[in-house]
Design a protein around this motif. Structure first.
Motif, PDB file in Angstrom:
ATOM      1  N   PRO A 150      35.430  40.995  39.144  1.00 19.50           N
ATOM      2  CA  PRO A 150      36.752  41.249  39.737  1.00 19.50           C
ATOM      3  C   PRO A 150      36.740  41.368  41.255  1.00 19.50           C
ATOM      4  N   HIS A 183      42.670  35.836  38.171  1.00 22.42           N
ATOM      5  CA  HIS A 183      43.187  36.779  37.178  1.00 22.42           C
ATOM      6  C   HIS A 183      43.022  36.207  35.765  1.00 22.42           C
ATOM      7  N   HIS A 184      43.295  34.923  35.611  1.00 20.41           N
ATOM      8  CA  HIS A 184      43.162  34.289  34.296  1.00 20.41           C
ATOM      9  C   HIS A 184      41.716  34.308  33.829  1.00 20.41           C
ATOM     10  N   LEU A 186      39.538  36.448  34.492  1.00 23.50           N
ATOM     11  CA  LEU A 186      39.179  37.828  34.173  1.00 23.50           C
ATOM     12  C   LEU A 186      39.884  38.332  32.922  1.00 23.50           C
ATOM     13  N   HIS A 188      43.220  38.526  32.668  1.00 19.99           N
ATOM     14  CA  HIS A 188      44.520  39.120  33.017  1.00 19.99           C
ATOM     15  C   HIS A 188      45.611  38.045  32.898  1.00 19.99           C
ATOM     16  N   ARG A 189      45.915  37.632  31.691  1.00 25.27           N
ATOM     17  CA  ARG A 189      46.803  36.479  31.506  1.00 25.27           C
ATOM     18  C   ARG A 189      48.234  36.767  31.953  1.00 25.27           C
ATOM     19  N   GLU A 190      48.718  37.974  31.712  1.00 22.81           N
ATOM     20  CA  GLU A 190      50.085  38.305  32.132  1.00 22.81           C
ATOM     21  C   GLU A 190      50.206  38.278  33.650  1.00 22.81           C
ATOM     22  N   ARG A 191      49.189  38.789  34.327  1.00 25.49           N
ATOM     23  CA  ARG A 191      49.223  38.785  35.794  1.00 25.49           C
ATOM     24  C   ARG A 191      49.186  37.354  36.317  1.00 25.49           C
ATOM     25  N   PRO A 264      51.187  35.557  26.320  1.00 29.79           N
ATOM     26  CA  PRO A 264      51.507  36.774  27.063  1.00 29.79           C
ATOM     27  C   PRO A 264      53.003  37.073  26.966  1.00 29.79           C
ATOM     28  N   GLU A 295      47.794  41.903  46.352  1.00 22.45           N
ATOM     29  CA  GLU A 295      46.389  42.164  46.686  1.00 22.45           C
ATOM     30  C   GLU A 295      46.100  41.931  48.160  1.00 22.45           C
TER      31      GLU A 295
END
Length: 389
Positions: A150, A183-184, A186, A188-191, A264, A295
């Motif tokens: 991350p 993000h994907h 990692l 974090h699909r919704e992000r 998601p 970020e």
């Protein structure tokens, strides 16, 4: 090391200067010229002095400790970014040479130290005029993405801020898309979905956003990827200046009939954005960055490294005037030692060039070994720091 070979070059893959420019640096100081043109950029004599000093410092550090670098060494305290990138490049060249020789474990050992130095450069508050921070950030982001670390998000945010402040900043949408990619990767699909929904809504004409969506979701959300590919083809029409229409057409063929896995919760928002045919919405760069990727909001702009004091500059000028001119293509053979318990390899010479580096030492001969010569045991250390100690 013979005195006549003391001055040689580090040609860094992360730097905007090369061996010839460092030669110009020395000449500029000797001839009292005030500036030199290089790649549409003017480097002052002070920049030249700092560059030459950093190169010499990097080589001194590397010759002292070799590829088995300890990041807690006193030699690295207070060292500037340009010096650290030079040392990192040396480690990268050693690692690449070890890979060619099939010594993967040793190469990984050295590579770990290279990336640790680059992390130090990326996180420093300074901005050396000689370092291409974009390249440093890019290399670190690629490494983090491979390892699903991350920390890559932090480095990508640093890349975006650095690019906007010190580079062209022309591909901001592509840089923000990379945040979605990370993000994907990692999980974090919704992000990731939220970031791309905002990008599509901000500029529905940017075909690369649709291309990224098609690639990213092709496996787990093929229906979403198909919708993105079709929308991208509609946007392109007959004007395929970017030459990605064929790639989008392949997605349409390959994804047709495939069904999405678990979606998601915010998938419908993206699908709705793909159906909207709106105009590009102007927004300031800072607002867009904060809107799409918060970020980036906490990343501080890097500052120019402190310049040497006047007495220090005068001393550096004198030191540079006394240096011999470097010989073109100068290469010194060097033994390279892998980490224990691997046996030491045979002496290794690295080729010099615009993206390569000559690191090393003169071989010894005769029965008597000088204290500053390479130890014959093959560690690559000076005799006085090894068996002669």
């Amino acid at each position: 090391m013979p005195e006549q070979t003391k001055y040689h070059h580090v040609a860094s893959g992360y730097a905007r200067v090369d061996a010839s420019l460092i030669d110009h640096c020395v000449e500029a100081v000797r001839d009292a010229n005030e500036a030199i043109e290089a790649d549409d950029r003017v480097f002052t004599a002070v920049d030249m002095i700092i560059t030459a000093r950093a190169v010499l410092e990097a080589e001194r550090i590397f010759e002292t400790v070799g590829p088995d670098l300890d990041l807690d060494l006193p030699e690295l305290e207070g060292v500037g970014d340009w010096t650290l990138t030079c040392v990192a490049t040396m480690l990268g060249e050693v690692s690449a040479a070890l890979v060619k020789r099939g010594q993967t474990s040793a190469a990984n050992h050295v590579r770990t130290r290279e990336f640790a130095l680059l992390r130090r450069v990326a996180k420093s508050p300074w901005c050396s005029p000689m370092v291409s921070y974009n390249e440093v950030f890019r290399v670190l982001v690629d490494d983090c993405e491979r390892r699903r670390d991350p920390e890559g998000l932090i480095f990508q945010a640093g890349y975006i801020v650095s690019d906007q402040n010190y580079q062209s900043g022309s591909n901001l949408l592509g840089s923000l898309s990379r945040v979605g990619w990370l993000h994907h990767s990692l999980g974090h699909r919704e992000r990731a979905m939220d970031i791309f929904t905002k990008l599509v809504g901000y500029d529905p004409t940017h075909v690369w956003t649709y291309n990224s969506l098609a690639i990213m979701f092709a496996r787990d959300l093929p229906e979403v990827a198909l919708a993105a590919a079709k929308r991208g083809l509609e946007v392109i029409g007959n004007d395929d200046n970017e030459r990605i229409a064929n790639q989008l057409r392949r997605f349409v063929v390959e994804l047709d009939g495939k069904k999405d896995g678990p979606r998601p919760a915010n998938t419908n928002a993206l699908l709705a954005a793909l159906r909207v045919t709106a105009e590009h919405r102007p927004m300031t760069t800072k607002k867009l960055m904060k809107f799409v990727s918060p970020e980036t909001a906490g990343v501080a702009k890097k500052l120019r490294e402190p310049l040497p004091s006047a007495p220090e500059l005068r001393q550096l000028r004198e030191d540079l005037r006394s240096l011999p001119r470097s010989a073109p293509g100068f290469v010194r053979p060097s033994p390279v030692t892998p980490p224990k318990p691997l046996p030491p390899p045979a002496p290794l010479a690295l080729a010099a060039g615009p993206t390569a580096l000559a690191v090393a030492r003169s071989s010894t001969s005769g029965s008597k070994i000088g204290r500053n010569e390479a130890c014959p045991c093959g560690t690559g250390k000076k005799y006085k720091r090894c068996c002669g100690g």
